[in-house]
Every structure is written in C-alpha cells, then in structure tokens.
Design a protein around this motif. Structure first.
Motif, PDB file in Angstrom:
ATOM      1  N   VAL A  44      43.203  36.491  35.575  1.00 31.51           N
ATOM      2  CA  VAL A  44      41.650  36.359  35.060  1.00 31.51           C
ATOM      3  C   VAL A  44      40.860  37.541  36.275  1.00 31.51           C
ATOM      4  O   VAL A  44      41.365  37.697  37.518  1.00 31.51           O
ATOM      5  N   MET A  86      37.133  39.428  37.329  1.00 33.81           N
ATOM      6  CA  MET A  86      35.726  39.691  37.409  1.00 33.81           C
ATOM      7  C   MET A  86      35.314  40.739  36.381  1.00 33.81           C
ATOM      8  O   MET A  86      36.035  41.985  36.408  1.00 33.81           O
ATOM      9  N   ARG A  87      34.513  40.553  35.502  1.00 31.86           N
ATOM     10  CA  ARG A  87      34.010  41.705  34.601  1.00 31.86           C
ATOM     11  C   ARG A  87      34.987  42.318  33.861  1.00 31.86           C
ATOM     12  O   ARG A  87      35.009  43.451  33.187  1.00 31.86           O
ATOM     13  N   GLU A 142      36.740  37.778  26.625  1.00 36.34           N
ATOM     14  CA  GLU A 142      36.291  39.151  26.788  1.00 36.34           C
ATOM     15  C   GLU A 142      37.085  40.059  25.774  1.00 36.34           C
ATOM     16  O   GLU A 142      36.429  41.086  25.268  1.00 36.34           O
ATOM     17  N   GLN A 187      29.378  44.270  30.479  1.00 40.52           N
ATOM     18  CA  GLN A 187      29.777  45.088  31.847  1.00 40.52           C
ATOM     19  C   GLN A 187      28.703  45.949  32.318  1.00 40.52           C
ATOM     20  O   GLN A 187      28.243  45.994  33.330  1.00 40.52           O
ATOM     21  N   TYR A 189      32.321  36.275  35.399  1.00 37.64           N
ATOM     22  CA  TYR A 189      33.595  36.116  34.781  1.00 37.64           C
ATOM     23  C   TYR A 189      33.425  34.974  33.787  1.00 37.64           C
ATOM     24  O   TYR A 189      32.474  34.236  33.852  1.00 37.64           O
ATOM     25  N   THR A 190      34.491  34.569  33.207  1.00 39.63           N
ATOM     26  CA  THR A 190      34.439  33.384  31.956  1.00 39.63           C
ATOM     27  C   THR A 190      35.755  32.439  32.428  1.00 39.63           C
ATOM     28  O   THR A 190      36.725  32.788  33.192  1.00 39.63           O
ATOM     29  N   ILE A 249      36.985  33.385  42.202  1.00 31.67           N
ATOM     30  CA  ILE A 249      36.776  34.720  41.901  1.00 31.67           C
ATOM     31  C   ILE A 249      35.201  34.933  42.739  1.00 31.67           C
ATOM     32  O   ILE A 249      34.313  34.191  42.452  1.00 31.67           O
ATOM     33  N   GLY A 253      40.048  38.789  41.392  1.00 28.91           N
ATOM     34  CA  GLY A 253      40.510  38.377  40.444  1.00 28.91           C
ATOM     35  C   GLY A 253      42.061  38.024  40.841  1.00 28.91           C
ATOM     36  O   GLY A 253      42.312  37.914  42.132  1.00 28.91           O
ATOM     37  N   GLU A 281      39.300  46.686  39.644  1.00 26.06           N
ATOM     38  CA  GLU A 281      38.781  46.034  38.645  1.00 26.06           C
ATOM     39  C   GLU A 281      39.362  46.530  37.118  1.00 26.06           C
ATOM     40  O   GLU A 281      39.578  47.673  37.025  1.00 26.06           O
TER      41      GLU A 281
END
Length: 442
Positions: A59, A61-62, A137, A228, A240-241, A387, A418, A440
């Motif tokens: 997982v 971020m972004r 995403e 993003q 993040y989701t 995160i 992440g 990232e």
C-alpha cells in the motif's frame, strides 16, 4: 523550499533514542476474502477465505498498491470452492484481513489491503493460478475525465457542452467531486444500472485552502493523474486509500466493505517535531535491533535545480513558467534542468505551484532511506504505525564515518510512505518492508 531541500539531503543526528521494546511476537494470521463490486462496494462472495500462498502486498501514499499470490488448482478442497467463479479479472477482488489473537483469546481484525483482480493466469505445468490485484487507484488509472453527461462535445444546436471547473473551492471538496463520476465523466452513473464504479468515501470537512481548477470537456486526463496532481502542489495535501467494514460485526465476518479516501492537510500521520509518540526502528551490525535490512539511497541523477513548466496551449501560445534554485550553483553544484508538463492547467499560479513541487521533490529524492525491512509481529507491531507517520531509524552501519569518541552511525527522522508485507507462511514470520520518505511508486 530550503527546509525541504535540507530534509531531503541531510540526516538528523539525535541522542538517547528509546529502545525498540520487548521482543514479544504477536500471534498473527491472515485471511483472503473474494469480493465483487456489483453494488459499487466490495461484497464478500464466499463463506470461507481463499487458501492463497506466496502472498505479498503493498500500500502506498498517492500510489497503486498491489497483491500477488497463487492457488494450487489441483487441490481437491480448492477445486470444490470453484475458484474460477470467484477469481474473475475486472470483476472480482480480494480483501485481506489481518487477525491478531491475544493471550486471552480475543481476536482483533484489521484490513491492511483490498484490491481489484486484474490478472489470473494459470500454469498447466504446475496447476497453479497466479493472482495480481491492485488497489482502487488502479481503476482510476483506467478512467478518464471527459466532462459530465450527456455523451458528446456539442448539443444539437452546435453549442459546446461544459467541462468541469471549480472557482475558489476547497481542495477537499474538489477531491470529493473527483470521486463522483456523475460530475467528471460523460458516461456518468445511470440510475438502476450497475455503475461499473467502486464507491469511495471522500475526506470529511475542508482543508481551508481554496483552489481554481478546470478540465475541458473531452480532455481525457487520467483520474489517477488528477488526484495525484491536485495533491502534489504547494500547500497541497497527502492521501492514500483504505477500507472499513460496511456490513458485519468485524472485518473477518464482514459482508461488505467501503473504500475510504484518507486525506491529511498539510500532511498525514504523527509528527515527531510535534511531540507525538512515533515508532523507532533500530539496526545494529552485531545483529541486535528490530531491523533486518536497511536500504539507503544517494542518487543525484534526477535532481534538477531548474524546471521549465508548460501548461495548456500549443507552441508559442502555451502557458510557461520557470522554477529554479540558484543557491545550488553558489554552493558549487552543477546546473541541471528538467521539464514539467500538464496540458490541463490554464492558470499560471497553479502551473507555478506544480512546477515548484516538481523541483522540490527532485531534491527530496537525492539522499534518503529508501526502505527498511522489519518483523511485523515484533514491537513496534505492524498495526501500530500508519502511512504518513514519522519514524526514527537508528543505525550503526559501516557506511557512516567514525565520531571522535569512536562510535559511528546516525538516527534518521523519516516518514512512512508505504509498506510491502509478506504474511506469515510455514515457519516464516510476518515481515514488513517499510517504504520511507523519498520513495513514491505508481
């Protein structure tokens, strides 16, 4: 700008870092529940979880997280589950539930990953089905901003249908609007029909930052790129989701789940400078500490102290801006240039913000901790950090010069951007590769 550059370049030395805590492994187990999205939410379609092996998931971020695993189709018990019906790319997915069983028998369930199944190739020689799932995403990367319904560019009178625009709207409201296909897609959502869309619960409240933004009708910008780009600007936000239980007593017994868009302004997670308790990870060359491996990076190939930004328009009429950090040249660093382009931006201040962010990000990616690998079932436990959290990484590895007192090493303040998890299997314990600041992926 200067603080961001220094944070990307320099490790911060600290003294008297707290210990890593007692080595008391959690009793951890994982279950993998097949779901489908017919009603717009991940809905469980099996009474028992899938018996997956070789599981690893991430997982970010972004970014787009991913799960890879496999099943042995020659196993009679697996065949009796009819995995061919439960594992259909573009239609079904997998929810991962992590269970910690306490000494008193009480079980705590969390949802570290949920994703759409995109690939399910089979291998006739081994009899295995290999699964590749990705977080929501990945669907956004396959959806385009085309403008609200109806379909088409112009009406019967030849008038151009409007696109999507916001004037002095809070950036969290723009996020919520970009989670509603009725606003940004000509296909929209037709009442009474399967929406072919996964519901996402947007951030609550507002950030207090107002933005102007527009997407021309038919611009066909990727929805993921939009999310993003909207967040990675000066005074932007982080996101993040994740998932929560929608129907059911807990994650293990849930009937359905709801995807959540977790946003933080100006940042996510706990802050060390704010006095909050953050996790400490320790690496020792003699084998002590809770870090198995540590992976630093020092790479200047992508650093640009000049960035030329281009927005909407063509040739000489295109919108252009420039971001630069001339102090670098004063310090003796070479001049390096890069380009940034976003044809959907027609406001100069917005393009300048995005170009500035591109320049700053290149500095942050020069010197940093790329990742560290730890036991997820040892303190600090995998379920104790999230995160966006700051963390301390204390190391005495040989890549550091000796101090006057003969010691060596440093303690970094970095951030959790992440993670990549390998669940326990056989005699192997749960491991977590923590992706730290400067890393990232999408």
């Amino acid at each position: 700008m200067t603080q961001a550059m220094l944070a990307g370049r320099e490790a911060l030395f600290l003294r008297d870092v707290a210990g890593a805590g007692p080595e008391e492994p959690q009793n951890v187990s994982y279950s993998y529940w097949p779901v489908f999205y017919l009603n717009g939410d991940p809905t469980v379609i099996s009474n028992v979880p899938l018996p997956l092996s070789g599981v690893q998931f991430s997982v970010l971020m972004r970014g787009v997280g991913e799960l890879r695993a496999s099943m042995q189709l020659a196993d009679p018990e697996i065949r009796a589950m009819n995995p061919w019906e439960k594992c259909v790319p573009r239609k079904t997915g997998i929810m991962v539930v992590r269970t910690v069983t306490r000494d008193d028998g009480y079980r705590e369930h969390t949802i570290p990953f949920g994703g759409i199944l995109w690939q399910a190739p089979v291998d006739p020689e081994t009899g295995r089905m290999n699964l590749v799932c990705q977080t929501v995403e990945s669907l956004w990367a396959r959806r385009l901003i085309t403008g609200p319904p109806p379909v088409g560019q112009r009406d019967s009178s030849g008038n151009l249908y409007p696109g999507v625009s916001w004037t002095q709207v809070d950036q969290f409201q723009i996020v919520r609007d970009l989670l509603n296909p009725a606003i940004w897609s000509q296909l929209g959502v037709i009442s009474g029909q399967f929406p072919a869309w996964i519901n996402v619960e947007g951030p609550g409240g507002n950030s207090g930052v107002l933005r102007d933004m527009s997407y021309k009708r038919g611009s066909e910008t990727s929805l993921l790129q939009a999310h993003q780009d909207r967040s990675k600007i000066i005074n932007g936000y982080e996101w993040y989701t994740s998932h929560r239980v929608l129907a059911g007593n807990d994650a293990y017994n849930a009937g359905s789940f709801r995807v959540q868009y977790v946003a933080g302004y100006p940042r996510l997670g706990r802050s060390y400078s704010g006095g909050q308790n953050v996790p400490t990870f320790t690496y020792r060359t003699d084998g002590r500490g809770n870090v198995r491996t540590i992976k630093p990076a020092y790479n200047s190939q992508n650093v640009s102290n000049v960035v030329w930004g281009t927005g909407s328009g063509f040739d000489d009429d295109a919108l252009r801006v420039l971001a630069k950090y001339p102090m670098d040249w004063t310090y003796g660093f070479l001049l390096t240039e890069a380009r940034f382009s976003n044809p959907d931006v027609s406001v100069q201040s917005t393009l300048q913000d995005q170009t500035n962010a591109r320049l700053i990000q290149s500095y942050a990616n020069e010197q940093y901790l790329e990742s560290l690998t730890v036991r997820g079932d040892l303190f600090p436990y995998f379920d104790s950090y999230a995160i966006g959290d700051d963390c301390l990484v204390d190391t005495d590895d040989w890549t550091w010069p000796d101090r006057p007192d003969g010691s060596r090493g440093a303690t970094y303040i970095t951030r959790i951007m992440g993670y990549r998890v390998t669940p326990p299997e056989g005699d192997q314990s749960e491991t977590v590769e923590i992706l730290t600041a400067g890393r990232e992926e999408a």
